[in-house]
Design an enzyme around this catalytic site. Structure first.
Site, short mmCIF file in Angstrom:
data_model
loop_
_atom_site.label_atom_id
_atom_site.label_comp_id
_atom_site.label_asym_id
_atom_site.label_seq_id
_atom_site.Cartn_x
_atom_site.Cartn_y
_atom_site.Cartn_z
N ASP A 64 -3.80 11.62 6.34
CA ASP A 64 -2.42 11.62 5.83
C ASP A 64 -2.31 11.20 4.37
OD1 ASP A 64 -3.07 8.98 6.11
OD2 ASP A 64 -1.46 8.45 7.48
N HIS A 65 -3.37 10.60 3.83
CA HIS A 65 -3.26 10.07 2.46
C HIS A 65 -3.56 11.12 1.40
CE1 HIS A 65 -2.72 6.11 4.06
NE2 HIS A 65 -2.86 5.53 2.89
N ASP A 119 -5.67 0.23 7.80
CA ASP A 119 -4.51 0.43 6.93
C ASP A 119 -3.59 -0.75 7.18
OD1 ASP A 119 -2.98 2.79 5.30
OD2 ASP A 119 -1.61 1.46 6.37
N ARG A 379 6.42 -0.60 -0.52
CA ARG A 379 5.82 -1.31 -1.65
C ARG A 379 6.37 -0.77 -2.96
NH1 ARG A 379 -0.22 -1.91 0.82
NH2 ARG A 379 0.30 -3.75 2.03
N SER A 534 -8.79 -7.21 -5.24
CA SER A 534 -8.58 -6.47 -4.00
C SER A 534 -9.67 -6.75 -2.98
CB SER A 534 -8.56 -4.98 -4.29
OG SER A 534 -9.87 -4.52 -4.45
N ARG A 536 -11.59 -4.55 -1.80
CA ARG A 536 -12.49 -3.40 -1.91
C ARG A 536 -13.92 -3.70 -1.45
NH1 ARG A 536 -11.30 -1.89 -7.72
NH2 ARG A 536 -9.24 -1.98 -6.78
FE1 F3S Z 1 0.96 6.07 3.80
FE2 F3S Z 1 2.43 4.67 2.14
FE3 F3S Z 1 2.36 4.06 4.65
S1 F3S Z 1 0.39 5.44 1.75
S2 F3S Z 1 0.39 4.71 5.42
S3 F3S Z 1 3.16 5.95 3.79
S4 F3S Z 1 2.37 2.62 2.95
#
Ligand code: F3S
Length: 640
Positions: A64-65, A119, A379, A534, A536
């Site tokens: 999804d990213h 995530d 965010r 971070s 990372r």
């Molecule tokens: Fe995707 Fe943004 Fe959520 S990158 S997983 S929609 S915080």
């Protein structure tokens, strides 16, 4: 003893430790999820463990990213993820099907289950009563291999919701209110467990908005009870059998308590550049809005988008306000379509994007220079939108829709009647057959790796004695960005450790990589707070690949320290900070590694005979992990 929901789930999954806040506990994990940006490394780590099939009840790999990047790397990543999932028993969610957290809530999350995901917004599944936590890729890989997930036992905060939301106030305003009260650090080491009559007024998608953004409090996770609202939701999602009631016992004790009267809440926003910079929308009314984004894993449910679509229906968005809609899943899209609401959104002038994270990570849809963006996301850190000087306000879908239509933030009192809260249909269309379920036996599936997917190498155990040159000497406050910068070009190499390693310390000392490649191994000397920034993993994996055996520093940042241990680099501290000045670049140092004991002192010796006492803060288990060459080796050895 009367238990909270959190204590019930923790107790039912406890493998090691005692349920005493702050002490270390190991939990059995029922479900895992990954997304593509972190997933490739998690599966490379899982493969390195040599476990044929995942040991969890369910593991899902979502894409999804990164769905819109140019070039071969993205599609190669997706193909690797699809084939490695089929081979090892993981469900694969192809690009475009939806955002991991929305999809997981709709299709897989279960009351009372433990879930970890690579995530940070994995707690979304707390909306149905899962104990869902964000974790590092290596932790997810280990959970898939059947290992316990180790965390400090959290405190439990009871959040009592009283009253009911009124007017334009929404679930988003509940969590924005709490963030304003407690700040982005207020949730560390805590689970927020929601209760009270106000909780019963909220549907599961509304609850999930709150648990999603509980991550911004720094919380371990957030959770709602599993009650009649959960039953309704799971029924609508076509999985009534997944329902199980999960309520706290009468008289359960909590470590802390917060009370929120929902009837007093008004529409709120998080002002730039922190999710806890709470202001009321009333206060910012009149501020011009250049961009509106509705969607993300926080606010992309059917209820969110229907609310926005009904407000936009029959109207036009302001001509100078770029408006984006990203549905959370194809199920949401289908439900909107069958009610004519996709057409309403299109006709309003909004841009309807595919069902992915999209503008949330700057994957298209960055605001104009210096622009104001109203986003239903979670965010608003400076630069995250892809435009460094943009000002992002986090708001509800209602507030965003008003801003889209008027081109400015709008005092809801001037709007007229608030829209009615939509209801979930009794039965939502299923998208289950769009997931790719793994075959019973995946052993014949070929894992396809493009040139950018490189299997993790076997790391050697720590040698008995390290004799290596100091190939880098750095000052205080070296960040993980100094060690391995982010940025699209470099992160595109995240599945290719040999290639990404070429960038290690590139912005600090361009010659470092060449030096250590020539030597084959080396030691890094640093000042205070080495590795801050971070989480990372690559900032430890890259140096490890290049042959860094030890870092000798004045002090270490917490997460980087854990990553050094996990990847088998020996972290040592100067007993006397002044000894930092006695070590020079290029000098050879001998560290008697076998003599290192937890928190004990060893003497390192330079080629010229200078003796440098060094210590460490390793636990016995951590030292064993470093000696094994890292956590993957340690687990492999343990399993024989
Ligand atoms: Fe995707 Fe943004 Fe959520 S990158 S997983 S929609 S915080």
């Amino acid at each position: 003893m009367a238990q909270s929901i959190t204590q019930k789930i923790l107790a039912a999954h406890l493998v090691t430790g005692d349920l005493v806040p702050g002490s270390e506990i190991g939990l059995r994990i029922d479900q895992t999820l990954t997304q593509d940006a972190t997933g490739t490394m998690a599966y490379l780590q899982f493969e390195a463990m040599g476990v044929p099939r995942v040991k969890t009840d369910l593991s899902v790999s979502y894409v999804d990213h990164n769905t819109l990047q140019m070039g071969f790397r993205n599609p190669d990543d997706h193909r690797y993820l699809r084939t490695v999932a089929a081979r090892h028993g993981v469900v694969f969610s192809p690009p475009g099907l939806g955002i991991c957290h929305q999809l997981h809530l709709e299709n897989f999350a279960k009351p009372g289950a433990t879930l970890i995901g690579s995530d940070s917004h994995t707690p979304t599944a707390g909306g149905v009563g899962s104990l869902a936590m964000g974790a590092g890729g290596l932790s997810v890989a280990l959970a898939m291999a059947g290992e316990a997930y180790v965390i400090p036992c959290p405190k439990v905060v009871r959040v009592v919701l009283t009253g009911a939301l009124t007017g334009f106030a929404s679930a988003k305003d509940i969590i924005l209110h709490l963030l304003g009260e407690l700040t982005v650090k207020g949730g560390v080491g805590r689970v927020f467990e929601y209760a009270g009559p106000g909780a019963a007024t909220l549907s599961v998608p509304e609850r999930a908005v709150i648990t999603n953004m509980g991550a911004e409090l720094g919380a371990t996770t957030s959770i709602f009870p599993s009650d009649d609202r959960t039953r309704e939701f799971l029924h609508a999602m076509g999985r009534p059998d997944d329902f199980a009631e999960l309520l706290p016992d009468e008289g359960a004790s909590y470590d802390e308590e917060v009370v929120i009267d929902l009837s007093k809440l008004e529409p709120l926003a998080a002002a730039p550049h922190m999710p806890d910079k709470r202001v009321s929308v009333r206060e910012i009314a009149g501020l011009k809005v250049d961009q509106v984004c509705i969607g993300s894993c926080t606010n992309s449910s059917y209820l969110d988008l229907k609310t926005a679509a009904l407000m936009l229906k029959g109207k036009k968005v302001a001509t100078d306000t770029d408006t984006f809609i990203s549905p959370g899943s194809k199920q949401v899209m289908k439900m909107l379509a069958r009610e004519g609401l996709v057409e309403a959104l299109l006709d309003s002038g909004a841009r309807v994007l595919e069902c992915t994270c999209g503008p949330c990570i700057g994957m298209g849809g960055s605001p104009v220079s210096g622009g104001v963006s109203a986003r239903t996301y979670n965010r608003n850190f400076e630069g995250r939108s892809g435009t460094k000087d943009a000002k992002v306000y986090l708001v509800s879908p209602q507030t965003a829709a008003m801003a889209a239509l008027r081109g400015e933030f709008t005092d809801p009192a001037t709007w007229g009647d608030a829209p009615q809260k939509p209801e979930l249909p009794a039965e939502a269309p299923s998208i289950r057959d769009m997931f790719i379920f793994p075959p019973e036996d995946g052993s014949q599936v070929a894992v396809m790796r493009g040139p950018n997917i490189v299997a993790l190498e076997d790391f050697d155990p720590l040698p008995d004695s390290i004799t290596a040159k100091i190939l880098l000497k750095v000052e205080d406050n070296i960040t993980t960005d100094h060690i391995l910068p982010a940025g699209a070009e470099i992160t595109a190499l995240r599945s290719n450790i040999p290639a990404i390693s070429n960038h290690v310390f590139g912005r600090v000392d361009e010659e470092f990589v060449a030096r250590i490649r020539a030597e084959g191994q080396g030691i890094i000397v640093g000042g205070e707070n080495y590795g801050q920034g971070s989480s990372r993993e690559h900032a430890a994996l890259g140096p490890r690949h290049l042959g860094v055996k030890a870092v000798v520093v004045k002090s270490l940042a917490r997460i980087h320290r854990a990553n050094l241990v996990n990847f088998g680099i020996l972290p040592l501290f100067f007993v006397n900070a002044e000894d930092y000045d006695k070590l020079a670049l290029g000098e050879e140092l001998t560290i008697p590694a076998t003599e290192v004991t937890p928190t004990g002192i060893v003497e390192a010796v330079t080629a010229s005979g200078t003796r440098i006492p060094l210590t460490n803060d390793l636990s016995p288990a951590e030292l064993d992990i470093v000696r094994a060459g890292g956590l993957l080796n340690f687990v492999k050895n343990k399993r024989g």
